[in-house]
Design an enzyme around this catalytic site. Structure first.
Site, PDB file in Angstrom:
ATOM      1  N   HIS A  78      -3.613 144.856  20.720  1.00 41.92           N
ATOM      2  CA  HIS A  78      -5.024 145.254  20.767  1.00 41.92           C
ATOM      3  C   HIS A  78      -5.741 144.779  22.022  1.00 41.92           C
ATOM      4  CE1 HIS A  78      -5.455 141.138  19.392  1.00 41.92           C
ATOM      5  NE2 HIS A  78      -6.703 141.188  19.798  1.00 41.92           N
TER       6      HIS A  78
HETATM    7  C1  UD1 Z   1     -11.958 140.688  19.122  1.00 40.59           C
HETATM    8  C2  UD1 Z   1     -11.773 139.425  19.943  1.00 40.59           C
HETATM    9  C3  UD1 Z   1     -10.289 139.127  20.098  1.00 40.59           C
HETATM   10  C4  UD1 Z   1      -9.578 139.111  18.770  1.00 40.59           C
HETATM   11  C5  UD1 Z   1      -9.838 140.434  18.069  1.00 40.59           C
HETATM   12  C6  UD1 Z   1      -9.140 140.474  16.728  1.00 40.59           C
HETATM   13  C7  UD1 Z   1     -13.510 139.078  21.634  1.00 40.59           C
HETATM   14  C8  UD1 Z   1     -13.812 139.098  23.089  1.00 40.59           C
HETATM   15  N1  UD1 Z   1     -12.322 139.565  21.284  1.00 40.59           N
HETATM   16  O1  UD1 Z   1     -11.450 141.762  19.900  1.00 40.59           O
HETATM   17  O2  UD1 Z   1     -10.130 137.846  20.700  1.00 40.59           O
HETATM   18  O3  UD1 Z   1      -8.207 138.907  18.972  1.00 40.59           O
HETATM   19  O4  UD1 Z   1     -11.242 140.564  17.907  1.00 40.59           O
HETATM   20  O5  UD1 Z   1      -9.371 141.586  15.995  1.00 40.59           O
HETATM   21  O6  UD1 Z   1     -14.328 138.625  20.854  1.00 40.59           O
HETATM   22  N2  UD1 Z   1     -14.273 148.065  15.938  1.00 40.59           N
HETATM   23  C9  UD1 Z   1     -14.344 148.786  14.777  1.00 40.59           C
HETATM   24  N3  UD1 Z   1     -14.593 148.115  13.618  1.00 40.59           N
HETATM   25  C10 UD1 Z   1     -14.769 146.775  13.581  1.00 40.59           C
HETATM   26  C11 UD1 Z   1     -14.705 146.051  14.769  1.00 40.59           C
HETATM   27  C12 UD1 Z   1     -14.459 146.706  15.945  1.00 40.59           C
HETATM   28  O7  UD1 Z   1     -14.189 149.990  14.773  1.00 40.59           O
HETATM   29  O8  UD1 Z   1     -14.991 146.220  12.481  1.00 40.59           O
HETATM   30  C13 UD1 Z   1     -13.983 148.767  17.200  1.00 40.59           C
HETATM   31  C14 UD1 Z   1     -15.199 149.124  17.989  1.00 40.59           C
HETATM   32  O9  UD1 Z   1     -15.015 150.372  18.524  1.00 40.59           O
HETATM   33  C15 UD1 Z   1     -15.208 148.083  19.113  1.00 40.59           C
HETATM   34  C16 UD1 Z   1     -13.739 147.776  19.290  1.00 40.59           C
HETATM   35  O10 UD1 Z   1     -13.160 147.949  18.009  1.00 40.59           O
HETATM   36  O11 UD1 Z   1     -15.800 148.568  20.275  1.00 40.59           O
HETATM   37  C17 UD1 Z   1     -13.497 146.393  19.795  1.00 40.59           C
HETATM   38  O12 UD1 Z   1     -14.146 145.414  18.989  1.00 40.59           O
HETATM   39  P1  UD1 Z   1     -14.654 144.023  19.626  1.00 40.59           P
HETATM   40  O13 UD1 Z   1     -15.235 143.166  18.586  1.00 40.59           O
HETATM   41  O14 UD1 Z   1     -15.458 144.295  20.840  1.00 40.59           O
HETATM   42  O15 UD1 Z   1     -13.325 143.337  20.188  1.00 40.59           O
HETATM   43  P2  UD1 Z   1     -11.850 143.292  19.591  1.00 40.59           P
HETATM   44  O16 UD1 Z   1     -10.983 144.117  20.465  1.00 40.59           O
HETATM   45  O17 UD1 Z   1     -11.849 143.545  18.136  1.00 40.59           O
END
Ligand code: UD1
Length: 363
Positions: free
Chosen positions: A209
């Site tokens: 991811h």
């Molecule tokens: C975050 C953490 C990462 C961790 C990961 C585990 C940071 C910088 N990164 O990354 O260290 O390993 O979580 O999962 O904090 N999204 C959804 N539903 C959700 C959450 C996210 O659809 O419940 C999608 C959204 O489109 C979002 C993308 O996933 O833009 C990324 O989510 P984000 O929280 O920005 O970072 P992660 O890649 O999940």
């Protein structure tokens, strides 16, 4: 008079880390402790599969507050968390802000609290990958620069902090709360529904991811092809993080032995790892879990902030060149992977150690 501590959680890997601390504080509270927590969910992860399921399975009480920050760019997400947490602290201050791990919520709440002169404790402080292209490394550096106290998972983490000028008196080597959760749930693991269809103990688990691995569809497709081919006909179970799903949808020739599934709840995911031949991942936390489970682990990154998983545990850093996968998978499938041991204080008692220190510190 109760003493209020904020416990911050925002993203999936945080939930496993706060659970043992909440449980240990609850036990102390029942025994008459004045320490009371306020569980603050920032809303960084909001899907049931990324958040709610973990609270239910791990017996974490409902958050007292949800800041509802949601997704966004790094800066937008940080700003949303900061402004909402600042409002909360101004309306009802706490005596301490306890943050865990290295996600955006960790850094945003730590900075907000410290600016309002609420002292900060960082659980899993001192980890360093030295790779500033990772948002988590920036979060770790920023959080540690303004934290008052550190609960560390390894002696290396303490060394890193001391090298940056942190006094010994502020560092507590207490162990790994994520491993507390793992050990506490070993008897509760459960197979996902699709597992009845899996060849017992004869499949691999894949998680990817990190933006560096999945955001470029071409690189991502090459990596998946290398996994599919290297697995040599074995099935690869791939729980797909929401950000990864977007890249998966752009790939035409998806390897047929890689099976995409929804992000798994905790008890199902650990079941899958525990019964697998090995794990291929770009996560940090999973390398720790694989180490304790004694399951071979390949990390598709050039560096790690968790060196003990490589030096002591079952993890190996393969880098991001897909060519490294084939020889590594050959060794794994030939039964030639290293065995590994369990790092110091990864013993299931970290939450209790932290709660005891918090009580000494604050009461
Ligand atoms: C975050 C953490 C990462 C961790 C990961 C585990 C940071 C910088 N990164 O990354 O260290 O390993 O979580 O999962 O904090 N999204 C959804 N539903 C959700 C959450 C996210 O659809 O419940 C999608 C959204 O489109 C979002 C993308 O996933 O833009 C990324 O989510 P984000 O929280 O920005 O970072 P992660 O890649 O999940």
């Amino acid at each position: 008079m109760t003493i209020l501590i904020d416990i911050i959680a925002g993203a999936r890997p945080n939930f496993m880390k706060i659970a043992p601390i909440v449980h240990a504080l609850a036990q102390r509270r029942r025994a008459g402790s004045r320490l009371q927590w306020r569980l603050v969910h920032t809303g960084q992860h909001y899907d049931r599969r990324m958040s709610g399921d973990f609270f239910t399975q791990l017996g974490i009480p409902e958050p007292d507050v949800n800041l509802g920050a949601g997704s966004g760019t790094q800066a937008r997400q940080t700003a949303a968390i900061m402004t909402a947490y600042e409002d909360l602290l101004m309306a009802k201050p706490s005596r301490m802000c306890l943050v865990v791990g290295d996600v955006t919520s960790t850094m945003a709440c730590a900075i907000t609290a410290q600016k309002l002169q609420v002292p900060v404790a960082h659980v899993e402080g001192g980890l360093r990958s030295r790779d500033w292209s990772m948002p988590e490394e920036i979060n770790r550096l920023a959080t540690d620069a303004i934290s008052n106290w550190f609960f560390t998972t390894s002696s290396t983490a303490g060394d890193n902090l001391r090298a940056e000028g942190v006094e010994d008196s502020r560092i507590f080597f207490t162990g790994n709360t994520m491993i507390d959760t793992l050990l506490a749930n070993m008897d509760r693991l459960q197979p996902p529904a699709f597992a009845s269809d899996l060849p017992a103990g004869d499949y691999l688990v894949l998680t990817l991811h990190r933006p560096a691995n999945v955001d470029d569809a071409g690189d991502f497709a090459r990596m998946l092809r290398a996994v599919g081919e290297g697995a040599d006909g074995k099935r690869v179970i791939f729980p797909v993080h929401p950000r990864t799903r977007k890249s998966c949808e752009l790939i035409d020739d998806f390897p047929s032995n890689i099976h995409m599934v929804e992000p798994q709840p905790y008890l199902e995911f650990i079941w899958l790892v525990k019964h697998s031949l090995g794990v291929i991942t770009d996560s940090g936390g999973i390398t720790e879990e694989a180490t304790v489970l004694g399951i071979p682990c390949m990390t598709l990154r050039d560096n790690t902030e968790r060196p003990e998983t490589v030096e002591i545990g079952t993890n190996e850093l393969l880098g991001t060149d897909p060519a490294a996968l084939r020889p590594a998978l050959e060794r794994l499938l030939a039964g030639q992977w290293k065995k590994g041991a369990i790092p110091e204080k990864w013993d299931g008692k970290t939450g209790a150690r932290i709660a005891a220190i918090l009580e000494d510190m604050l009461d």
